[in-house]
Design a protein around this motif. Structure first.
Motif, PDB file in Angstrom:
ATOM      1  N   MET A 225       0.839  -1.197   0.000  1.00  0.00           N
ATOM      2  CA  MET A 225       0.000   0.000   0.000  1.00  0.00           C
ATOM      3  C   MET A 225       0.878   1.253   0.000  1.00  0.00           C
ATOM      4  SD  MET A 225      -2.675   1.327   2.915  1.00  0.00           S
ATOM      5  CE  MET A 225      -3.787  -0.050   2.653  1.00  0.00           C
ATOM      6  N   THR A 226       0.549   2.194  -0.882  1.00  0.00           N
ATOM      7  CA  THR A 226       1.271   3.460  -0.921  1.00  0.00           C
ATOM      8  C   THR A 226       0.779   4.375   0.197  1.00  0.00           C
ATOM      9  OG1 THR A 226       1.504   3.272  -3.323  1.00  0.00           O
ATOM     10  CG2 THR A 226       1.868   5.444  -2.343  1.00  0.00           C
ATOM     11  N   LEU A 227       1.722   5.002   0.891  1.00  0.00           N
ATOM     12  CA  LEU A 227       1.386   5.861   2.018  1.00  0.00           C
ATOM     13  C   LEU A 227       1.868   7.281   1.775  1.00  0.00           C
ATOM     14  CD1 LEU A 227       2.402   3.494   4.960  1.00  0.00           C
ATOM     15  CD2 LEU A 227       0.095   3.922   4.105  1.00  0.00           C
ATOM     16  N   SER A 228       1.162   8.219   2.373  1.00  0.00           N
ATOM     17  CA  SER A 228       1.584   9.611   2.356  1.00  0.00           C
ATOM     18  C   SER A 228       1.456  10.163   3.771  1.00  0.00           C
ATOM     19  CB  SER A 228       0.745  10.430   1.371  1.00  0.00           C
ATOM     20  OG  SER A 228      -0.607  10.485   1.783  1.00  0.00           O
ATOM     21  N   LEU A 229       1.920  11.389   3.963  1.00  0.00           N
ATOM     22  CA  LEU A 229       1.888  12.025   5.272  1.00  0.00           C
ATOM     23  C   LEU A 229       0.750  13.050   5.327  1.00  0.00           C
ATOM     24  CD1 LEU A 229       5.702  12.739   5.724  1.00  0.00           C
ATOM     25  CD2 LEU A 229       4.396  10.893   6.790  1.00  0.00           C
ATOM     26  N   ARG A 230      -0.109  12.918   6.326  1.00  0.00           N
ATOM     27  CA  ARG A 230      -1.076  13.967   6.636  1.00  0.00           C
ATOM     28  C   ARG A 230      -0.487  14.744   7.799  1.00  0.00           C
ATOM     29  NH1 ARG A 230      -6.994  12.433   8.754  1.00  0.00           N
ATOM     30  NH2 ARG A 230      -5.710  11.850  10.544  1.00  0.00           N
ATOM     31  N   SER A 231      -0.028  15.961   7.521  1.00  0.00           N
ATOM     32  CA  SER A 231       0.838  16.640   8.475  1.00  0.00           C
ATOM     33  C   SER A 231       0.378  18.056   8.786  1.00  0.00           C
ATOM     34  CB  SER A 231       2.278  16.674   7.940  1.00  0.00           C
ATOM     35  OG  SER A 231       2.323  17.283   6.659  1.00  0.00           O
ATOM     36  N   ALA A 232       0.867  18.560   9.904  1.00  0.00           N
ATOM     37  CA  ALA A 232       0.583  19.926  10.336  1.00  0.00           C
ATOM     38  C   ALA A 232       1.724  20.396  11.217  1.00  0.00           C
ATOM     39  CB  ALA A 232      -0.736  19.986  11.110  1.00  0.00           C
ATOM     40  N   VAL A 233       1.903  21.709  11.320  1.00  0.00           N
ATOM     41  CA  VAL A 233       2.957  22.281  12.147  1.00  0.00           C
ATOM     42  C   VAL A 233       2.421  23.506  12.866  1.00  0.00           C
ATOM     43  CG1 VAL A 233       3.872  23.646  10.224  1.00  0.00           C
ATOM     44  CG2 VAL A 233       5.310  23.193  12.207  1.00  0.00           C
ATOM     45  N   VAL A 234       2.879  23.694  14.091  1.00  0.00           N
ATOM     46  CA  VAL A 234       2.615  24.912  14.857  1.00  0.00           C
ATOM     47  C   VAL A 234       3.946  25.386  15.425  1.00  0.00           C
ATOM     48  CG1 VAL A 234       1.453  25.941  16.849  1.00  0.00           C
ATOM     49  CG2 VAL A 234       0.265  24.239  15.441  1.00  0.00           C
ATOM     50  N   SER A 235       4.252  26.666  15.239  1.00  0.00           N
ATOM     51  CA  SER A 235       5.486  27.243  15.774  1.00  0.00           C
ATOM     52  C   SER A 235       5.151  28.560  16.456  1.00  0.00           C
ATOM     53  CB  SER A 235       6.507  27.480  14.652  1.00  0.00           C
ATOM     54  OG  SER A 235       7.740  27.946  15.185  1.00  0.00           O
ATOM     55  N   ASP A 236       5.605  28.712  17.704  1.00  0.00           N
ATOM     56  CA  ASP A 236       5.316  29.901  18.501  1.00  0.00           C
ATOM     57  C   ASP A 236       6.628  30.493  18.994  1.00  0.00           C
ATOM     58  OD1 ASP A 236       4.544  31.557  20.935  1.00  0.00           O
ATOM     59  OD2 ASP A 236       2.556  30.885  20.295  1.00  0.00           O
ATOM     60  N   ILE A 237       6.766  31.805  18.877  1.00  0.00           N
ATOM     61  CA  ILE A 237       7.989  32.462  19.313  1.00  0.00           C
ATOM     62  C   ILE A 237       8.175  32.359  20.816  1.00  0.00           C
ATOM     63  CG2 ILE A 237       6.909  34.722  19.585  1.00  0.00           C
ATOM     64  CD1 ILE A 237       9.467  35.962  18.469  1.00  0.00           C
TER      65      ILE A 237
END
Length: 263
Positions: free
Chosen positions: A1-13
């Motif tokens: 099975m081919t897989l991909s990334l379901r991704s998110a990022v949060v960056s706070d100073i």
């Protein structure tokens, strides 16, 4: 099975820093976090330049050798910045990143004290070893693991990317599974949250963005005095797209400034 990334990022100073020296990128084919080394010049430029160069160009799956090449080119870019402006000498950054490979595998690359964790079938494990003085002391039995988070020298790192030919990156070929969840974070998270707290959030929320938001919020609540960045990536069925990476932290901030100046 081919897989991909379901991704998110949060960056706070964070409330105690004047600049964000964390940089991150995310896509359905790769994600990563870089953290400019404190005490050196232009940590925000080092992390931003590295992740932009690393994730630039045509997005594609890479094997371990291909990722090493991309990191080498990105590292040379840091050296080019220093040659253009000697005042930047000494700038450096950590890097922790995962990439999908053409053969259906996953490649993890790491240097410094940013971290990668894997949640698989309810089991949460750190996948990277901190390149730090305190980790070396823990390995030698001089410092207890439970005391590492509060050790006064916990931010002294022993490896990073600074544009030099001797810079070391640890690379591993791994086998991804559908349902895996990766959490990659800067030390603004891991220095203030124990692994079991990170694990509880990673296992307790299903949406990657909500998970990243919760990790950053809890680190700030815990009193993080650093920039705080978390990337969350789930392995899901699907073919990775050709969409370019998106950026956060200094990688987004400095790019926006460059566009404003050019305009």
């Amino acid at each position: 099975m081919t897989l991909s990334l379901r991704s998110a990022v949060v960056s706070d100073i964070g409330p105690f820093r004047s600049t964000n020296q964390d940089a991150a990128f995310f896509a359905d084919w790769a994600v990563g976090v870089a953290d400019g080394v404190g005490g050196g010049p232009a940590g925000d430029l080092a992390s931003a330049a590295l992740v932009h160069r690393l994730a630039a160009g045509s997005p594609r799956a890479v094997d371990a050798a291909g990722l090493i090449d991309r990191i080498r080119w990105a590292n040379w870019d840091l050296r080019a910045h220093v040659r253009r402006d000697p005042a930047l000498a000494g700038m450096a950054t950590t890097l922790t990143t995962i990439w999908l490979s053409p053969a259906g595998g996953l490649v993890l690359a790491h240097t410094g004290d940013s971290r990668a964790y894997l949640l698989r079938d309810g089991r949460f494990q750190r996948q990277t070893r901190d390149d730090s003085l305190v980790q070396a002391l823990v390995d030698q039995g001089v410092v207890r693991a439970e005391d590492a988070m509060t050790h006064p020298q916990r931010n002294v790192i022993t490896a990073s990317l600074r544009g030099g030919p001797a810079d070391v990156v640890h690379v591993a070929d791994l086998t991804p599974l559908q349902g895996d969840r990766w959490v990659i974070c800067s030390d603004g998270v891991s220095d203030y949250l124990p692994d079991d707290a990170i694990a509880e959030i990673a296992a307790g929320t299903t949406d990657p963005d909500a998970t990243a938001q919760a990790l950053v919020a809890l680190a700030l609540q815990a009193g993080s005095r650093d920039n705080v960045t978390a990337v969350v990536a789930d392995l899901v069925p699907g073919i990775p797209t050709r969409e370019p990476a998106r950026f956060a932290g200094s990688a987004a901030d400095l790019f926006a400034e460059a566009v404003d100046i050019a305009g």
